[in-house]
Design an enzyme around this catalytic site. Sequence first.
Site, PDB file in Angstrom:
ATOM      1  CG  HIS A  83      45.293  81.722  56.803  1.00 13.46           C
ATOM      2  ND1 HIS A  83      44.272  82.584  56.459  1.00 13.46           N
ATOM      3  CD2 HIS A  83      44.788  80.481  56.595  1.00 13.46           C
ATOM      4  CE1 HIS A  83      43.217  81.899  56.067  1.00 13.46           C
ATOM      5  NE2 HIS A  83      43.498  80.616  56.143  1.00 13.46           N
ATOM      6  CG  ASP A 219      44.657  85.997  55.771  1.00  7.21           C
ATOM      7  OD1 ASP A 219      45.717  85.585  55.262  1.00  7.21           O
ATOM      8  OD2 ASP A 219      43.977  85.323  56.562  1.00  7.21           O
ATOM      9  CB  SER A 645      41.705  79.801  53.323  1.00  5.70           C
ATOM     10  OG  SER A 645      41.198  80.080  54.580  1.00  5.70           O
TER      11      SER A 645
HETATM   12  N1  ARG Z   1      39.911  81.220  60.788  1.00  6.53           N
HETATM   13  C1  ARG Z   1      40.601  81.209  59.522  1.00  6.53           C
HETATM   14  C2  ARG Z   1      40.645  79.783  58.999  1.00  6.53           C
HETATM   15  O1  ARG Z   1      39.980  78.938  59.464  1.00  6.53           O
HETATM   16  C3  ARG Z   1      41.954  81.830  59.630  1.00  6.53           C
HETATM   17  C4  ARG Z   1      42.952  81.025  60.383  1.00  6.53           C
HETATM   18  C5  ARG Z   1      44.338  81.613  60.406  1.00  6.53           C
HETATM   19  N2  ARG Z   1      44.469  82.693  61.373  1.00  6.53           N
HETATM   20  C6  ARG Z   1      44.657  82.537  62.721  1.00  6.53           C
HETATM   21  N3  ARG Z   1      44.662  83.579  63.464  1.00  6.53           N
HETATM   22  N4  ARG Z   1      44.844  81.374  63.283  1.00  6.53           N
HETATM   23  O2  ARG Z   1      41.525  79.208  58.489  1.00  6.53           O
HETATM   24  N1  GLU Z   2      40.248  80.255  57.242  1.00 11.32           N
HETATM   25  C1  GLU Z   2      39.613  79.126  56.621  1.00 11.32           C
HETATM   26  C2  GLU Z   2      40.557  78.303  55.757  1.00 11.32           C
HETATM   27  O1  GLU Z   2      41.713  78.206  56.024  1.00 11.32           O
HETATM   28  C3  GLU Z   2      38.472  79.610  55.823  1.00 11.32           C
HETATM   29  C4  GLU Z   2      37.484  80.118  56.723  1.00 11.32           C
HETATM   30  C5  GLU Z   2      36.361  79.172  56.935  1.00 11.32           C
HETATM   31  O2  GLU Z   2      36.524  78.067  57.488  1.00 11.32           O
HETATM   32  O3  GLU Z   2      35.301  79.604  56.502  1.00 11.32           O
HETATM   33  O4  GLU Z   2      40.162  77.657  54.833  1.00 11.32           O
END
Ligand code: ARG
Ligand code: GLU
Length: 718
Positions: A83, A219, A645
Amino acid sequence: MKFLRLLLLFISFSTFAQQGGMWIPSLLEGMNEKEMKSLGMKMSAKDIYDVNKSSMKDAVPQFNGGCTSEVISSKGLLLTNHHCGYGQIQSHSTVENDYLEKGFWAMNLAEELPNPGVVVTFIVKIEDITAKVLENTQSLSNEAEKQKKIQDNISALNNSLPKENWQENKIRTFYDGNQYIWFVTETFKDVRLVGAPPSSIGKFGSDTDNWVWPRHTGDFSLFRIYADKNNRPAEYSKDNVPYTPKHYFPVSISGVQENDFTMVFGYPGRTQEYLPAVAVEQLVNELNPAKIEVRDAALKVQDGFMRKDKAIKIQYAAKYASVANYWKKWIGETKGLKKSNAVQIKRDFEKDFMTKVTNAGKQAEYGNVLSEFEANYKAIAPYALSRDYFIEVVMRNTELLSFGYRLYQLETIYTTRGEKAFNDRKANLIEGFDELYKDFNANVDEKVMEQLLEIYATKSPKEFLPQEFVNQDLKAKTSEIFKTSKLTNYNGLKELLNGDAKTVLESMNKDSGFVFVKMLAEAYTKNVVPKYEELNLKNTALQRTYMKGILELSPKEARIFPDANSTLRVTYGKVKGYAPSDAVYYSPVTYLDGVMEKYIPGDYEFDVSQKLIDLYNKKDFGIYGENGKLPVNFIGTNHTTGGNSGSPAIDAYGNLIGLNFDRVWEGTMSDIYYDPAICRNIMVDVRYILFVIDKYAGAKYLVDEMKVVHPKKKKKTK
Ligand code: ARG
Ligand code: GLU
């Protein structure tokens, strides 16, 4: 009673004794090193950060401003999340060659794909510079003047502090203005795409599984850093060569077990761990619910269209994912803050703080900070709420309004900075809008606008809204705007922006969409912004004083770490399961079996490719499996946030064991209150990554390029 007190004492002691915290790598030697070793770490703090020798920090660059990445070979091979590389993977994709759908694998250096604009930034040096930044500011009592002087000092230091000409100086504040730290950085600008799994692996589970454990997502994506002949940063050139890093991570295939030591090294973006109770209360009861309600409505409309229309599905996929990401996070955060009694815990902490203030005879300095917080947060409440509604409704989630808002800013630029600045911004906008309109569907947005304006008119504090807006038939108005405004398509927008500044301003002010946004934006700018900024500045000053008091009056074992600020941090803990609710326990490792359990043929979130199914059926896991199973994800007690991330998960010896990418739903409140019982970060097991590269993609040459180690095996045979 006595038992209760003992119990409380035990709880607060064990909170300290357990982990949480994001620490500055150059300052680990004191208490952290000892604690890290007690948790199982076998390295020294110097292995992690050393100014004089190469150390782990030399292998952890920030990836393109927002994510983290790590170097995993002597030839600059770089690992980050799928991502995080999503935009780049998408930019190389066409309908015939959809790398998002099918994956991409360079089979040699020549096949790697350049990504103009993408950068990775290494930290060369970290040094405390507080005294110099605060020079000649202590005597200033006016907060705005003080901040201005600090900014001036920072600018001067940025120019004068020693560095090589290919490096940059950066100064960041820690502990809310109580400490300033100077970073020397190196930014590499030739970063090429090496490999990415298909979305059915890299984004498996998509929004349904986002922020959720148990998780089964691969991921990750691979890039390579290129440098000039002297191994220094350079713009893209075909003559550039793979970067030779000062350090790179060996990759361990020993795997993880519950209670193993883990450490995550990266660039957490923002946390607010030292907010007063009154602020957390406001967030839980007012601000989060408001933002959630707006996004809820927008997402429902978009989802309705996406389910019926494949073209819209593609157009809105990325947008939907990004709006849904924080929508879902805020819901989890609100629940978690309630469930963990964060407000009450903060109140208890504050009571204790006041006792300490009295005992230390520091009433003059800290005696009023909490009551002033109470008053100031009460005063800012309606402004903060209005601001969040404006941001979510106008600037963020109704596309037509957000386009109009950009034109409103353009008009402001003309009145404040003149024609030249106006023309520069105009050219920028015309270029940028091209992309935005490609993914814009007027039918979708009209329905979104209808819903969001209704919320805005009824929920945002009325006293700051324009009268004519509140009294309007908003449905009719929305329909009229979508019939008459030029903002509904790119050609219309270009027409509006055609001509010199005067002509453009005239056309804009005749456009129904622009006029409508301008009415809302002017009211917001006049009725909300000035007061919000004034009160917010006061909160910032109070927070600095409060933080100073906490630092000064806490016992030295109290583990007061600075809030995240997008600088390099270390967080550590153990691999650990958790109990999210009564009678439910989640174990810490998931396997490929779970992917197959979630498999829904043809589904856009849970489809699995035939190739992966075949490998699974043959149990063809190579050296990456464990007792006939292939580990996919695992969780730990590392305290992470957005920006982490792509961060490396590291074992006790400094080997890479995983790749951080998310947190568990019940623990997303860790940005405000870290509860060691339920806060967990989610990582991809590095063996799943190697399996996908080697067995799935047939790119074993990449695994051969890495230094694969097996420390647990070595230990046993010795
Ligand atoms: N929750 C993770 C973060 O904050 C992954 C986000 C990307 N994935 C998604 N399904 N939107 O960045
Ligand atoms: N998915 C998050 C990011 O893009 C990391 C997950 C979190 O916020 O802990 O940095």
